[in-house]
Write an enzyme that holds these catalytic residues in place. Structure first.
Site, short mmCIF file in Angstrom:
data_model
loop_
_atom_site.label_atom_id
_atom_site.label_comp_id
_atom_site.label_asym_id
_atom_site.label_seq_id
_atom_site.Cartn_x
_atom_site.Cartn_y
_atom_site.Cartn_z
N SER A 1 -5.63 -61.47 10.83
CA SER A 1 -4.67 -62.16 9.97
C SER A 1 -3.22 -61.90 10.34
O SER A 1 -2.32 -62.58 9.85
CB SER A 1 -4.88 -61.74 8.51
OG SER A 1 -4.52 -60.36 8.35
N GLY A 2 -2.99 -60.91 11.17
CA GLY A 2 -1.62 -60.49 11.44
C GLY A 2 -1.16 -59.39 10.50
O GLY A 2 0.00 -58.96 10.56
N GLY A 3 -2.07 -58.93 9.63
CA GLY A 3 -1.76 -57.82 8.73
C GLY A 3 -2.22 -56.49 9.30
O GLY A 3 -2.87 -56.43 10.36
N THR B 1 -12.14 -59.48 -2.42
CA THR B 1 -12.94 -60.53 -3.04
C THR B 1 -14.42 -60.21 -2.87
O THR B 1 -14.90 -60.07 -1.74
CB THR B 1 -12.63 -61.89 -2.40
OG1 THR B 1 -11.25 -62.19 -2.61
CG2 THR B 1 -13.48 -62.99 -3.00
N TYR B 2 -15.11 -60.09 -4.00
CA TYR B 2 -16.53 -59.76 -3.95
C TYR B 2 -17.28 -60.81 -3.13
O TYR B 2 -17.15 -62.01 -3.35
CB TYR B 2 -17.10 -59.70 -5.37
CG TYR B 2 -18.50 -59.14 -5.43
CD1 TYR B 2 -18.72 -57.78 -5.39
CD2 TYR B 2 -19.59 -59.99 -5.53
CE1 TYR B 2 -20.00 -57.26 -5.46
CE2 TYR B 2 -20.88 -59.49 -5.59
CZ TYR B 2 -21.07 -58.11 -5.55
OH TYR B 2 -22.35 -57.61 -5.61
N ASP C 1 -4.47 -54.10 8.26
CA ASP C 1 -5.88 -53.70 8.29
C ASP C 1 -6.65 -54.40 9.40
O ASP C 1 -7.42 -53.77 10.14
CB ASP C 1 -6.54 -53.98 6.94
CG ASP C 1 -6.01 -53.09 5.84
OD1 ASP C 1 -5.44 -52.03 6.16
OD2 ASP C 1 -6.16 -53.45 4.66
N GLY D 1 -12.05 -60.90 11.95
CA GLY D 1 -11.09 -61.83 11.35
C GLY D 1 -9.71 -61.23 11.43
O GLY D 1 -9.45 -60.17 10.86
N CYS E 1 -5.14 -3.47 2.50
CA CYS E 1 -4.84 -3.57 3.93
C CYS E 1 -6.05 -3.92 4.78
O CYS E 1 -6.56 -5.03 4.73
CB CYS E 1 -4.19 -2.28 4.40
SG CYS E 1 -3.32 -2.47 5.99
N TRP F 1 -9.38 -54.16 -4.64
CA TRP F 1 -8.53 -55.25 -4.17
C TRP F 1 -9.22 -55.94 -2.99
O TRP F 1 -8.80 -55.87 -1.85
CB TRP F 1 -7.15 -54.71 -3.79
CG TRP F 1 -6.14 -55.78 -3.49
CD1 TRP F 1 -5.57 -56.08 -2.30
CD2 TRP F 1 -5.55 -56.69 -4.44
NE1 TRP F 1 -4.69 -57.13 -2.41
CE2 TRP F 1 -4.65 -57.52 -3.73
CE3 TRP F 1 -5.71 -56.90 -5.82
CZ2 TRP F 1 -3.91 -58.52 -4.35
CZ3 TRP F 1 -4.96 -57.91 -6.42
CH2 TRP F 1 -4.08 -58.70 -5.69
N GLU G 1 0.84 -1.19 0.00
CA GLU G 1 0.00 0.00 0.00
C GLU G 1 0.88 1.26 0.00
O GLU G 1 1.86 1.35 0.75
CB GLU G 1 -0.88 -0.05 1.26
CG GLU G 1 -1.84 1.10 1.45
CD GLU G 1 -2.66 0.93 2.72
OE1 GLU G 1 -3.65 1.67 2.87
OE2 GLU G 1 -2.31 0.08 3.57
N LYS H 1 -9.18 2.24 -1.89
CA LYS H 1 -9.43 1.54 -0.62
C LYS H 1 -10.85 1.81 -0.15
O LYS H 1 -11.33 2.95 -0.17
CB LYS H 1 -8.42 2.02 0.42
CG LYS H 1 -8.41 1.22 1.72
CD LYS H 1 -7.24 1.64 2.60
CE LYS H 1 -7.12 0.79 3.85
NZ LYS H 1 -5.93 1.16 4.66
#
Length: 643
Positions: free
Chosen positions: A356-358, A476-477, A360, A354, A174, A474, A46, A115
């Site tokens: 699995s040790g993974g 299984t349906y 998720d 369930g 400003c 990724w 300004e 302004k």
């Protein structure tokens, strides 16, 4: 400026009070530096042609005329500069004096924005010398070199780049910024995607935080890019000090911020296409209404912006450790409280997971334990089921079982090999043919076991699949794709890792911490194919579908920001240059689009699950997409990138 990126700059010249010639020369020097950096929008403070704190010298015709003369010199001297430039000066119009911003490009004065909101305070008395702007645009008659032309004068002016219609720039000055009815609100409703603020706010203790908050807030509420150029060293210190707190923000994110008191020029790449897309997606943002505005088109060369902006490799995960920890804590609470509500509503006193040790299933079990604690239910009523199959390794089996017992849940083991072999005999499948049937039969057998156990004890099956898996299909349906409540449904794989790590570091139990750290060190795998001869995992997910860090990057910019494949590819090549070559990135980008489109049928019938962030694939909310949509135009663009 390809892909919507526009490099902008905010600079603070060293001011010589009331010496307009010296100030113009200093501004020209900074313009030269900005030009070298490729800036296409340049904003200065300004009243920078005179100095902000000239006080009653603004009554002097000599100063007013000198400022105007030097503005015209500046406009002419920058005719070869390919940029829209904003400079502050006092402007006489309609018999009054205005604190104004002049906009020019390639030797042409485009408009003057006065302004709107003048400030009278203990430090300043702007109404003593200046008049507040009227909204309505008038036209000033300018005489130069014997020729006369008109320039728009007023607050309602949009400067639009020729050939880049999403780049519309407006200006405020400003203190306009912190007014409840700031001019910028009207500007963005009229279509402005970038706001330039020419400022001269004096430095007071703690005021920098207030200014920073205002810039971030304004850019967020207006969904715009915001360039704030502030007065600094060189201004009068008779009573005040100015700190050159230059800032550039976009949609509530600070892109660049100057070191205070250093008169530092800052640069950033504003993504105007992203701004435009965000507004289009947000139903609360009003439709563009620019009837009262004057639009001035300015020439600008449309080329590729040399990006300096950084893009995080993991856009779902904060970089800063403290913020990341706070985010993980919040997400775990969202997941746990969501599950608590569903369990209470259905009168379920037991849950089946369930394990699995993974990663998720580990996260799902941790969340379930937190939900049971919130409900005051004993953890023994969590039935953690391990179901060893053809590909289960000792490492994952041990982690699954020891984590269950360490958390206080009830462990059940159901070995699936015999039942799956019987199923193969029933359908006539050769056990040596390890195709998709071999793999999916195991996943569906496990899901059947979980569902039947849940039915037997009036329990709820807790889903383990994450957002990245759902995006890629990724799953299984009617196998691991299905559950009664999916607590991980909106958690991408890159974030799952950090949630598990956060739990490990904060749980206070050395044994659980050790198990979780080993889970984190285990390769991601569905373990549906037999292990190697030495007993290690033979089937690694990322070898098959690609690196999750790439897919999560693609997912964020495709689904959250609606970027094109070409733009995502460009950002990925820049961001992952140290990890993947362009051909590899392009290969997995094609794979991502193909899987995302072809696997929508799995997402169209997902179980309920809590949304925790800005990206989700729930068919009831975030992603209402037909299952038979064609991917052709996205793949065609990917193919063109490889030529």
């Amino acid at each position: 400026m390809q892909h919507g990126f526009v490099k902008v700059a905010a600079g603070t010249p060293y001011i010589n009070i009331a010496d307009c010639i010296a100030n113009r020369e200093e501004i020209e020097r900074l313009i030269g530096e900005m030009q070298q950096k490729g800036a296409k929008i340049m904003v200065f403070p300004e009243l920078c042609l005179t100095g902000y704190d000239c006080r009653d010298l603004f009554y002097q015709d000599k100063l007013i005329k000198s400022a105007w003369e030097q503005l015209l010199v500046l406009v002419k001297d920058t005719e070869d500069v390919d940029a829209l430039i904003f400079v502050g000066l006092p402007v006489e119009a309609n018999g009054k004096l205005y604190d104004a911003a002049a906009a020019f490009c390639r030797g042409e004065l485009l408009g003057i924005v006065p302004k709107s909101i003048l400030h009278d305070s203990a430090e300043s008395c702007e109404t003593r010398t200046f008049t507040a702007a009227e909204e309505e645009v008038s036209f000033l008659e300018i005489e130069e070199d014997g020729e006369t032309y008109e320039v728009p004068f007023g607050t309602q002016i949009l400067f639009e780049a020729d050939g880049m219609p999403h780049l519309k720039v407006a200006a405020e000055l400003c203190g306009d910024l912190w007014a409840p009815d700031a001019p910028s609100a009207g500007h963005v409703f009229a279509g402005a995607t970038v706001i330039a603020n020419l400022a001269a706010s004096d430095a007071l203790v703690g005021k920098d935080a207030f200014c920073r908050m205002q810039v971030l807030s304004r850019s967020a509420s207006c969904l715009c890019g915001y360039i704030y150029a502030a007065a600094g060293e060189g201004e009068s210190t008779t009573d005040l000090v100015f700190d050159a707190q230059n800032m550039i923000a976009e949609n509530g994110q600070m892109l660049a911020e100057a070191e205070r008191f250093e008169n530092e020029t800052i640069y950033a790449d504003i993504d105007v296409d992203r701004i435009f897309t965000e507004r289009r997606k947000m139903s609360a943002f009003p439709a563009q209404y620019d009837e009262d505005y004057v639009t001035v088109v300015f020439p600008l060369t449309i080329g590729e912006t040399l990006l300096t902006r950084e893009f995080p490799k993991m856009p779902f995960v904060p970089d800063e450790e403290a913020e990341r920890a706070a985010r993980c804590d919040e997400i775990l609470k969202i997941q746990a409280y969501a599950l608590k509500k569903r369990l209470r509503h259905t009168h379920c006193t037991h849950a089946v997971v369930g394990i699995s040790g993974g990663l998720d299933s580990t996260l799902a079990l941790l969340v379930t334990a937190k939900a049971f604690d919130l409900l005051g239910l004993p953890r023994e009523q969590i039935i953690s089921v391990t179901m060893p199959g053809f590909g289960t390794t000792d490492r994952t089996y041990t982690n699954a079982t020891t984590l269950t017992t360490s958390l206080g849940a009830t462990l059940r083991e159901v070995r699936i090999a015999d039942s799956v072999l019987q199923h193969f005999r029933d359908i006539g499948h050769d056990v040596n043919d390890r195709n998709v049937t071999y793999e999916n039969a195991q996943a569906r057998e496990r899901t059947q076991i979980l569902m039947d156990i849940a039915n037997d004890i009036n329990a709820m099956v807790i889903g383990t699949g994450d957002l990245s898996e759902l995006a890629l299909g990724w799953a299984t349906y009617n196998g691991d794709h299905m559950s009664m409540y999916g607590v991980n449904a909106s958690i991408p794989k890159t974030l799952v890792r950090h949630l598990v790590r956060y739990y490990a570091e904060t749980c206070g139990d050395p044994k659980i911490r050790g198990i979780l750290l080993d889970v984190l060190d285990t390769p991601v795998s569905p373990e549906l194919l037999p292990p190697t001869e030495n007993g290690t995992i033979s089937q690694k997910t990322e070898d098959l579908v690609g690196p999750y860090e790439l897919h999560d990057f693609f997912l964020y910019y495709m689904l959250r920001l609606s970027f094109t494949p070409e733009k995502i590819y460009r950002l990925a090549c820049r961001t992952f240059a140290d990890s993947y070559d362009p051909d590899t990135i392009l290969f997995w980008l094609k794979k991502f689009y193909w899987r995302f489109f072809s696997q929508q049928f799995k997402r169209s019938c997902l179980a309920d699950g809590p949304k925790v962030g800005s990206v989700g694939v729930s068919p009831r909310g975030d992603l209402r997409m037909p299952s038979d949509a064609c991917v052709r135009i996205w793949i065609d663009e990917c193919e063109s990138l490889g030529k």
